[in-house]
Design a protein around this motif. Structure first.
Motif, PDB file in Angstrom:
ATOM      1  N   SER A  53       0.808  -1.213   0.000  1.00 54.91           N
ATOM      2  CA  SER A  53       0.000   0.000   0.000  1.00 54.91           C
ATOM      3  C   SER A  53       0.842   1.264   0.000  1.00 54.91           C
ATOM      4  N   GLU A  54       0.194   2.337  -0.378  1.00 48.52           N
ATOM      5  CA  GLU A  54       0.824   3.649  -0.326  1.00 48.52           C
ATOM      6  C   GLU A  54       1.046   4.115   1.105  1.00 48.52           C
ATOM      7  N   ASP A  55       0.476   3.407   2.080  1.00 45.07           N
ATOM      8  CA  ASP A  55       0.744   3.755   3.474  1.00 45.07           C
ATOM      9  C   ASP A  55       2.123   3.279   3.930  1.00 45.07           C
ATOM     10  N   GLY A  56       2.896   2.680   3.011  1.00 44.01           N
ATOM     11  CA  GLY A  56       4.261   2.276   3.320  1.00 44.01           C
ATOM     12  C   GLY A  56       4.381   0.911   3.956  1.00 44.01           C
ATOM     13  N   SER A  57       3.365   0.080   3.842  1.00 40.75           N
ATOM     14  CA  SER A  57       3.402  -1.225   4.503  1.00 40.75           C
ATOM     15  C   SER A  57       3.042  -2.349   3.542  1.00 40.75           C
ATOM     16  N   ILE A  58       3.573  -3.534   3.864  1.00 44.19           N
ATOM     17  CA  ILE A  58       3.154  -4.794   3.247  1.00 44.19           C
ATOM     18  C   ILE A  58       2.534  -5.631   4.355  1.00 44.19           C
ATOM     19  N   ARG A  59       1.374  -6.221   4.073  1.00 48.48           N
ATOM     20  CA  ARG A  59       0.683  -7.013   5.085  1.00 48.48           C
ATOM     21  C   ARG A  59       0.290  -8.368   4.504  1.00 48.48           C
ATOM     22  N   GLN A  60       0.222  -9.346   5.398  1.00 45.53           N
ATOM     23  CA  GLN A  60      -0.186 -10.701   5.010  1.00 45.53           C
ATOM     24  C   GLN A  60      -1.483 -11.043   5.738  1.00 45.53           C
ATOM     25  N   TRP A  61      -2.420 -11.628   4.983  1.00 45.94           N
ATOM     26  CA  TRP A  61      -3.744 -11.904   5.529  1.00 45.94           C
ATOM     27  C   TRP A  61      -4.156 -13.343   5.213  1.00 45.94           C
ATOM     28  N   LYS A  62      -4.973 -13.904   6.077  1.00 48.76           N
ATOM     29  CA  LYS A  62      -5.711 -15.095   5.710  1.00 48.76           C
ATOM     30  C   LYS A  62      -6.909 -14.670   4.868  1.00 48.76           C
ATOM     31  N   ARG A  63      -7.497 -15.628   4.157  1.00 52.28           N
ATOM     32  CA  ARG A  63      -8.593 -15.280   3.264  1.00 52.28           C
ATOM     33  C   ARG A  63      -9.814 -14.746   4.012  1.00 52.28           C
ATOM     34  N   GLU A 111      -8.013 -12.321   8.624  1.00 58.58           N
ATOM     35  CA  GLU A 111      -7.147 -12.275   9.807  1.00 58.58           C
ATOM     36  C   GLU A 111      -5.723 -11.877   9.403  1.00 58.58           C
ATOM     37  N   LEU A 112      -5.159 -10.918  10.113  1.00 53.71           N
ATOM     38  CA  LEU A 112      -3.796 -10.467   9.842  1.00 53.71           C
ATOM     39  C   LEU A 112      -2.805 -11.521  10.318  1.00 53.71           C
ATOM     40  N   VAL A 113      -1.813 -11.812   9.474  1.00 52.61           N
ATOM     41  CA  VAL A 113      -0.829 -12.842   9.780  1.00 52.61           C
ATOM     42  C   VAL A 113       0.532 -12.185   9.994  1.00 52.61           C
ATOM     43  N   GLY A 114       1.174 -12.497  11.113  1.00 51.37           N
ATOM     44  CA  GLY A 114       2.530 -12.017  11.352  1.00 51.37           C
ATOM     45  C   GLY A 114       2.607 -10.508  11.510  1.00 51.37           C
ATOM     46  N   LYS A 115       3.805  -9.998  11.389  1.00 51.41           N
ATOM     47  CA  LYS A 115       4.045  -8.573  11.571  1.00 51.41           C
ATOM     48  C   LYS A 115       3.928  -7.833  10.246  1.00 51.41           C
ATOM     49  N   THR A 116       3.672  -6.550  10.339  1.00 50.48           N
ATOM     50  CA  THR A 116       3.583  -5.694   9.160  1.00 50.48           C
ATOM     51  C   THR A 116       4.985  -5.283   8.728  1.00 50.48           C
ATOM     52  N   PHE A 117       5.233  -5.317   7.407  1.00 45.42           N
ATOM     53  CA  PHE A 117       6.523  -4.889   6.869  1.00 45.42           C
ATOM     54  C   PHE A 117       6.430  -3.394   6.565  1.00 45.42           C
ATOM     55  N   ASN A 118       7.238  -2.584   7.207  1.00 45.93           N
ATOM     56  CA  ASN A 118       7.193  -1.139   7.020  1.00 45.93           C
ATOM     57  C   ASN A 118       8.423  -0.652   6.260  1.00 45.93           C
ATOM     58  N   SER A 119       8.186   0.236   5.299  1.00 44.67           N
ATOM     59  CA  SER A 119       9.262   0.696   4.423  1.00 44.67           C
ATOM     60  C   SER A 119       9.760   2.083   4.800  1.00 44.67           C
ATOM     61  N   ASP A 120       9.945   2.329   6.078  1.00 42.32           N
ATOM     62  CA  ASP A 120      10.469   3.612   6.565  1.00 42.32           C
ATOM     63  C   ASP A 120       9.595   4.784   6.137  1.00 42.32           C
ATOM     64  N   GLY A 121       8.294   4.541   6.056  1.00 42.87           N
ATOM     65  CA  GLY A 121       7.383   5.625   5.726  1.00 42.87           C
ATOM     66  C   GLY A 121       7.264   5.951   4.260  1.00 42.87           C
ATOM     67  N   GLU A 122       7.958   5.223   3.392  1.00 40.04           N
ATOM     68  CA  GLU A 122       7.889   5.498   1.962  1.00 40.04           C
ATOM     69  C   GLU A 122       6.732   4.726   1.322  1.00 40.04           C
ATOM     70  N   ALA A 123       5.946   5.419   0.512  1.00 33.57           N
ATOM     71  CA  ALA A 123       4.820   4.786  -0.162  1.00 33.57           C
ATOM     72  C   ALA A 123       5.307   3.661  -1.072  1.00 33.57           C
ATOM     73  N   ILE A 124       4.616   2.521  -1.043  1.00 36.13           N
ATOM     74  CA  ILE A 124       4.979   1.357  -1.854  1.00 36.13           C
ATOM     75  C   ILE A 124       4.050   1.289  -3.063  1.00 36.13           C
ATOM     76  N   PHE A 125       4.649   1.157  -4.253  1.00 37.43           N
ATOM     77  CA  PHE A 125       3.885   1.121  -5.489  1.00 37.43           C
ATOM     78  C   PHE A 125       4.020  -0.195  -6.246  1.00 37.43           C
ATOM     79  N   SER A 126       4.928  -1.064  -5.840  1.00 39.14           N
ATOM     80  CA  SER A 126       5.106  -2.332  -6.552  1.00 39.14           C
ATOM     81  C   SER A 126       5.596  -3.396  -5.580  1.00 39.14           C
ATOM     82  N   MET A 127       5.321  -4.668  -5.927  1.00 41.78           N
ATOM     83  CA  MET A 127       5.683  -5.784  -5.056  1.00 41.78           C
ATOM     84  C   MET A 127       5.672  -7.064  -5.871  1.00 41.78           C
TER      85      MET A 127
END
Length: 622
Positions: free
Chosen positions: A161-171, A174-190
């Motif tokens: 997301s543009e909020d600077g995080s990558i998240r993993q979810w169950k279908r 439910e949120l799985v594990g910890k959130t990956f944060n990119s030092d506040g930089e918006a993420i546009f590709s993965m």
């Protein structure tokens, strides 16, 4: 055509609010009223010579065209934003009767000619009754979601997301594990590694970050090389290379083990590189962008072929290969999906149906269907045997940026500007056809309400969110203001026809068996038909793109006189009645000594008119 997250010339720097107009921004609770769309001076910092806050402009193609984009709503226009100038984004024009304008303080708003109202809220197509609902709606990101992917081993979902995080979810959300944060930089590709142990993302600062999926830790240092937003990524099937495309116009290839570039950057003719994909064998890759054709490159970076067919000034926004590498599929801002022969670039199929930019597409595992997401708020499914859309569009509440399909081919996920992930059942989507003969078919398998999962959101100052959610003042949806009452009493007619008459005697405790009764109302004295009429607004032209002409002094005086007259009449009428009221139907029954059934009669009062309904007595046989 719409473009996202671009580095470009801006009259107001991103991240800085206007100095002298910040108080005015928060005081703009309502948009300008209907009828006030005429030329006037801009009140934002810099006035008519500058862009409004949080807008940008950029070149779109080799012919030097310019677009002006509202970064808050992610919509763009070819007309410079000035108060009174009608803008021309297809989102507004896709809903008949709407126009897009900008207020003197610099905020976009929309004029609805159908209801003669104005609103801050971006219009969206009406959701038809019986539309398929998602099985689950996952909420958690605080900004728009640009990328989605499925993990085949676990069936979990990953989102960037543009909020600077990558998240993993169950279908089920439910949120799985910890959130990956990119030092506040918006993420546009993965993109996820072929063995599903790592994920790499590209950010607005031009850097790449590699993560360990299992523990959420970042691997090694930042990968540096691009000097603009990294808009697309792909990992070769043999795991030996990662390719990245950027708004700096280059494609760079990286060694996943060292984080270093393995070859000189490729200077493309795309302007901004929007899509890059390795072939199944990994011996070549393809790219697309906002300028020029689709390009096929050899592994050593040589241009092998250019594929032309999409509109010249339309972005190529998404690409994918067939499993055998024999065919290429592309999605474009020209609103088409095209199938090409990979060996020579011959165009084989053109799929049409979306009404705005197509941003993402993916093949089902059996390659029977291709799934696409668009800025027209919809996901569509296409049958590659018939080259036709199947099922009905799957609808979002805002524009879509990403779609993906589960490895077992049973579920579609989609996400975009509304910050939500929708989980759809593919089988149900294929069966859901609103045009079916049996009206009940469209409701089969449809949950009354999708499950919405909302994990806690931790706000971050990142990307466009740095202004905060109070930048425009009260962010709640305001009720649009009407400039004039409805033209006819059709709403009263609809109310009258919905009245239910209960024909039970007043002293009956249990419902009696209903008999067919036909009430013959003559409503010819209600005239006027529908109170609103759909108005089709054509694309703004240079000679007529200025909105509604302001009224003259004489017209204003006449309107004021009519208003005073109407108010006087309303005051006189209010002394007679407080409005149209229905009296409760009063049944009466008369008993006769002869044993005949009594006569039922009903009296209804409405709008000072009395209605009497009766049934003649009938004799009871002994």
């Amino acid at each position: 055509m719409q473009h996202e997250g671009a580095e470009s010339s801006m009259s107001t720097r991103r991240g800085e609010a206007p100095l002298h107009s910040s108080i005015c921004w928060t005081s703009a609770k309502y948009p300008p009223p209907y009828g006030a769309q005429h030329r006037q001076d801009a009140l934002w910092e810099g006035g008519n010579e500058a862009l409004p806050p949080m807008w940008q402009q950029f070149k779109t193609s080799s012919d030097g065209g310019t677009l002006y984009q509202d970064d808050t709503l992610m919509i763009a226009s070819g007309n410079r934003p000035l108060p009174g100038v009608r803008l021309d984004d297809p989102v507004a024009q896709g809903v008949p009767g709407y126009e897009w304008h900008i207020s003197p303080l610099g905020r976009s708003y929309f004029v609805n000619h159908n209801t003669r109202t104005t609103s801050w809220k971006k219009p969206k197509p009406e959701r038809p009754a019986g539309s398929l609902m998602p099985e689950c709606v996952i909420e958690g990101h605080s900004e728009r979601i640009w990328c989605l992917a499925y993990l085949g081993t676990s069936g979990n979902i990953m989102s960037a997301s543009e909020d600077g995080s990558i998240r993993q979810w169950k279908r089920d959300g439910e949120l799985v594990g910890k959130t990956f944060n990119s030092d506040g930089e918006a993420i546009f590709s993965m993109v996820i590694s072929p063995d599903e142990t790592m994920v790499i993302c590209g950010s607005a600062d031009g850097r790449l970050r590699l993560w360990n999926i299992e523990d959420g830790s970042m691997i090694d240092d930042l990968w540096e090389g691009h000097n603009a937003t990294v808009r697309c990524l792909d990992w070769s099937r043999n795991s030996l290379e990662i390719a990245s495309g950027s708004h700096d116009g280059t494609i760079r290839r990286w060694n996943p083990d060292t984080g270093r570039q393995i070859a000189p950057p490729i200077e493309t003719s795309h302007g901004w590189v929007r899509a890059v994909k390795y072939s199944p064998k990994g011996d070549k890759f393809m790219s697309g962008g906002n300028i020029g054709p689709i390009c096929i490159w050899s592994r050593d970076g040589k241009l092998l072929m250019e594929i032309k067919g999409h509109d010249a000034d339309a972005w190529v926004m998404s690409l994918c290969w067939s499993k055998d590498g024999a065919h290429i599929f592309s999605a474009s801002a020209d609103r088409t999906i095209r199938k090409w022969q990979a060996i020579d670039g011959q165009e084989l199929v053109v799929l049409r149906g979306h009404t705005y930019n197509i941003t993402s597409l993916c093949l089902t595992p059996n390659e029977r269907y291709i799934v696409s997401g668009s800025y027209d708020y919809s996901v569509r499914i296409w049958d590659l045997d018939t080259n036709q859309a199947v099922g009905d569009p799957l609808l979002h509440d805002d524009q879509l940026c990403a779609v993906a399909i589960s490895p077992d081919g049973k579920y579609i996920i989609s996400a975009g500007i509304d910050k939500k992930i929708y989980v759809w059942n593919l089988e149900a989507a294929l069966k859901n056809v609103l045009g079916a003969d049996d009206d009940n078919v469209k409701l089969k398998g449809r949950p009354t309400q999708p499950r919405v999962v909302r994990p806690p959101i931790h706000p971050q100052k990142t990307g466009l969110a740095r202004y905060g959610h109070d930048f425009f003042g009260n962010e709640s949806d305001h009720v649009s203001r009407h400039a004039a009452p409805p033209a006819s009493p059709s709403s009263i007619i609809r109310w009258l026809t919905s009245i239910h008459f209960d024909t039970r005697p007043a002293n009956t405790s249990q419902p009696t068996k209903r008999q067919s009764r036909y009430w013959n109302f003559n409503l010819k004295w209600f005239s006027g038909g529908h109170s609103t009429r759909t108005v089709d607004v054509p694309l703004a032209q240079d000679e007529d793109r200025y909105g509604i002409v302001p009224e003259t002094d004489a017209e204003a005086a006449a309107a004021m006189e009519r208003t005073n007259s109407n108010q006087a009449n309303s005051a006189m009428q209010s002394g007679q009645t407080t409005g149209a009221q229905w009296s409760q139907p009063r049944p009466t029954e008369t008993h006769q000594s002869t044993g005949a059934r009594g006569e039922f009669s009903y009296e209804v009062t409405c709008c000072c008119y009395g209605f009497y309904f009766g049934r003649p007595p009938t004799s009871r046989q002994s």
